[in-house]
Design a protein around this motif. Sequence first.
Motif, PDB file in Angstrom:
ATOM      1  N   ARG A  83       0.858  -1.187   0.000  1.00 56.15           N
ATOM      2  CA  ARG A  83       0.000   0.000   0.000  1.00 56.15           C
ATOM      3  C   ARG A  83       0.895   1.238   0.000  1.00 56.15           C
ATOM      4  NH1 ARG A  83      -5.099  -1.909   3.892  1.00 56.15           N
ATOM      5  NH2 ARG A  83      -4.976  -4.099   3.228  1.00 56.15           N
ATOM      6  N   LEU A  84       0.370   2.318  -0.578  1.00 53.46           N
ATOM      7  CA  LEU A  84       1.098   3.578  -0.607  1.00 53.46           C
ATOM      8  C   LEU A  84       0.456   4.545   0.367  1.00 53.46           C
ATOM      9  CD1 LEU A  84       1.608   2.290  -3.571  1.00 53.46           C
ATOM     10  CD2 LEU A  84       2.290   4.615  -4.172  1.00 53.46           C
ATOM     11  N   LEU A  85       1.283   5.357   1.015  1.00 55.36           N
ATOM     12  CA  LEU A  85       0.808   6.469   1.833  1.00 55.36           C
ATOM     13  C   LEU A  85       1.167   7.754   1.122  1.00 55.36           C
ATOM     14  CD1 LEU A  85      -0.453   7.584   4.448  1.00 55.36           C
ATOM     15  CD2 LEU A  85       1.850   7.570   5.442  1.00 55.36           C
ATOM     16  N   LEU A  86       0.151   8.590   0.867  1.00 54.78           N
ATOM     17  CA  LEU A  86       0.326   9.795   0.055  1.00 54.78           C
ATOM     18  C   LEU A  86      -0.311  11.000   0.737  1.00 54.78           C
ATOM     19  CD1 LEU A  86      -0.883   8.116  -3.239  1.00 54.78           C
ATOM     20  CD2 LEU A  86       1.465   8.882  -2.850  1.00 54.78           C
ATOM     21  N   PRO A  87       0.245  12.194   0.536  1.00 57.29           N
ATOM     22  CA  PRO A  87      -0.426  13.407   1.000  1.00 57.29           C
ATOM     23  C   PRO A  87      -1.639  13.711   0.122  1.00 57.29           C
ATOM     24  CG  PRO A  87       1.571  13.964  -0.203  1.00 57.29           C
ATOM     25  CD  PRO A  87       1.538  12.474  -0.117  1.00 57.29           C
ATOM     26  N   GLY A  88      -2.631  14.373   0.695  1.00 54.23           N
ATOM     27  CA  GLY A  88      -3.892  14.567   0.001  1.00 54.23           C
ATOM     28  C   GLY A  88      -3.942  15.772  -0.914  1.00 54.23           C
ATOM     29  N   TYR A  89      -2.982  15.910  -1.793  1.00 53.94           N
ATOM     30  CA  TYR A  89      -3.054  16.958  -2.810  1.00 53.94           C
ATOM     31  C   TYR A  89      -4.218  16.673  -3.749  1.00 53.94           C
ATOM     32  CZ  TYR A  89       1.734  18.009  -1.298  1.00 53.94           C
ATOM     33  OH  TYR A  89       2.851  18.318  -0.559  1.00 53.94           O
ATOM     34  N   ALA A  90      -4.776  17.730  -4.326  1.00 54.43           N
ATOM     35  CA  ALA A  90      -5.963  17.585  -5.174  1.00 54.43           C
ATOM     36  C   ALA A  90      -5.757  16.592  -6.319  1.00 54.43           C
ATOM     37  CB  ALA A  90      -6.382  18.962  -5.709  1.00 54.43           C
TER      38      ALA A  90
END
Length: 492
Positions: free
Chosen positions: A38-45
């Motif tokens: 799984r990837l963890l990503l910041p919530g950029y649009a």
Amino acid sequence: MRILQVTAEVFPLLKTGGLADVLGALPVALQQAGCDVRLLLPGYAPILDGLQDVQPLLHLPGRFGLAEVTLRQGRLPNGLLAIVIDAPAFYSGVTHPYLDTERRDHPLNPLRFALLGWVAAQLAAGSLPDWRPQIVHGHDWHAGLAMAYMADMARWLGYRPAGGVFSVHNLAYLGCYPATIFGDLGLPGAFYGMDGLEFYGAVSFMKAGLYYADRITTVSPSYAREIQSGEQGCGLHGLLQRRRGELTGILNGVDYTVWSPEDDVWLPARYGSANLAGKSQCKAALQADWGLQPDASAPLFVVASRLAEQKGLHLVLAGLPQLLERGGQLAVLGRGEAALERAFQAVSAEYPGRVATRIGYDEASAHRLFAAADVVLLPSVYEPCGLSQLYGLRYGALPLVRHVGGLADTVVDCTLEALDDDTATGFVFQSLDLSSYLAALRRAFSLYRRPADWLVVQQRAMQQRFDWQSAAERYLALYAEAIPPWAVAGRQ
């Protein structure tokens, strides 16, 4: 094996450079090898808007001035699960992961990426009821604090919450901020010191990753050696020398489902090493589209990269008169430092029909540029791995590179010996000076004037393979070294 990949960008949703390409491909290769990734990503649009089947996942207590931290889960276009930090106060209206509208370092970056690291550590400690990573793999300085937060957790848990692997994609980007930011991070005071995050009186997120990770990787074997030197160690060479036993260089791969001229959806004509007629059509189409003279006999040199001092583009500019005198053309695609953008725009105006520059980046233009090119220019000052030379090889655009980092690991110079041994794939020079660059440029023109020999080298270049499956095997071996005892036993 359960693996959490922590990154600030991922292809095709949000990309500023090669990091996104790596995170678009490596997790897929790991999943194909049987891992639960799984990837963890910041919530950029662009990330939230590009995910499919987005669902609420978890609410975490407030942190870094946020009343609450909301996690959502969705699927990337390649089907992988992604966990996204939905924090509008940090990400709302943002389309670039690092820069503000004036193209300066965004003032929220320290807290944004502290949040990314903190959430990674919460997941490692078991915040999700049904999934807990055995390995947390952080990429570049944006994910460096994940290693520090996990080290802090280990102090009060009594065991490591997960194995920590930290990858350096470009050591020059240190993630440095004033020491005053340390109080906002929520780490123990002992973590601010020479043995910790302190870096010449500042806080370095990159150093946090290097110091606290169980294993360190970088993106080519040569770069792993180079960053242990004072010349390329960016002030961290002493730490890297001390940790050389945990430091490994693993060469990046290419996603050949995306980068293959035989089935590239963005090309006006497709081709392969056995039949290069389509490449000539791609060259003619690009010359017409970019306003270059329609000349099939003119060798087309291209630059497709960030326009940055690191890329050695001052040599391209200084050597341009010789390139044009010998009958070459130049096409440049990229954006970056304002001075370099202006310089390439100026030479395009000075030499219309022979030099063309497009400031910006889009995938379709990049694919068409590599397909049209005869030579890809990468005279880099330093190059952790480089992907442009790998794309060039696949598309029959011979790389002209400096012998540094991943460029040295992937391109074989067209010396007489290499031509005789059937190993030559491009043009390589050693010293970072104009005379060395021009000597390589002359070799490129000389080979181009010998079409039969050019074709042999071109076909050999296209047959090279730098696949992610091989890289994934090496990462899996490294994960096995880093995984903590509880995870080996399968304990949740």
